[in-house]
Motif scaffolding. Structure first.
Motif, PDB file in Angstrom:
ATOM      1  N   MET A 132       0.840  -1.198   0.000  1.00 20.20           N
ATOM      2  CA  MET A 132       0.000   0.000   0.000  1.00 20.20           C
ATOM      3  C   MET A 132       0.875   1.247   0.000  1.00 20.20           C
ATOM      4  O   MET A 132       1.828   1.354   0.753  1.00 20.20           O
ATOM      5  N   GLU A 133       0.525   2.166  -0.862  1.00 18.91           N
ATOM      6  CA  GLU A 133       1.300   3.400  -0.959  1.00 18.91           C
ATOM      7  C   GLU A 133       0.759   4.426   0.026  1.00 18.91           C
ATOM      8  O   GLU A 133      -0.435   4.647   0.105  1.00 18.91           O
ATOM      9  N   GLU A 134       1.656   5.041   0.760  1.00 22.63           N
ATOM     10  CA  GLU A 134       1.249   6.060   1.730  1.00 22.63           C
ATOM     11  C   GLU A 134       1.898   7.373   1.364  1.00 22.63           C
ATOM     12  O   GLU A 134       3.080   7.409   1.046  1.00 22.63           O
ATOM     13  N   ARG A 135       1.131   8.437   1.442  1.00 21.63           N
ATOM     14  CA  ARG A 135       1.691   9.750   1.136  1.00 21.63           C
ATOM     15  C   ARG A 135       1.443  10.719   2.281  1.00 21.63           C
ATOM     16  O   ARG A 135       0.441  10.641   2.966  1.00 21.63           O
ATOM     17  N   HIS A 152       7.631   5.890   3.642  1.00 22.04           N
ATOM     18  CA  HIS A 152       8.087   4.515   3.847  1.00 22.04           C
ATOM     19  C   HIS A 152       8.180   4.276   5.343  1.00 22.04           C
ATOM     20  O   HIS A 152       8.111   5.212   6.137  1.00 22.04           O
TER      21      HIS A 152
END
Ligand SMILES: [Zn+2]
Length: 86
Positions: free
Chosen positions: A1-4, A13
């Motif tokens: 899952m990409e987190e921003r 990260h």
């Protein structure tokens, strides 16, 4: 899952041991934080039983107890020292 990051939208990260390091990785490490610091409401995460008078009983921004993820840079600089960027 990409987190921003909620503020600057950089890619986050969670690499162990890289948090707060003086590197791009350290700066973009994910960190979860309350929008409005708990101490503003008289609460303290390390002294849960203590209730002292906070600045405000009701969050003026309507974000009391909500959290979001930020990168290390935004967390440290904008949330802890907003006066530096006023
Ligand atoms: Zn950020």
């Amino acid at each position: 899952m990409e987190e921003r990051c909620t503020i600057c939208n950089c890619l986050l990260h969670r690499t162990a041991g890289k948090y707060a390091r003086p590197t791009p990785e350290g700066s973009s490490h994910a960190t979860k934080h309350h929008y409005v610091a708990e101490r503003f409401f008289g609460r303290s995460s390390n002294r849960k039983s203590t209730k002292h008078s906070g600045i405000s009983e009701i969050c003026p921004w309507g974000h009391e107890r909500e959290t979001a993820v930020f990168c290390y840079e935004c967390h440290e600089k904008l949330l802890h020292n907003p006066g530096n960027y006023a």
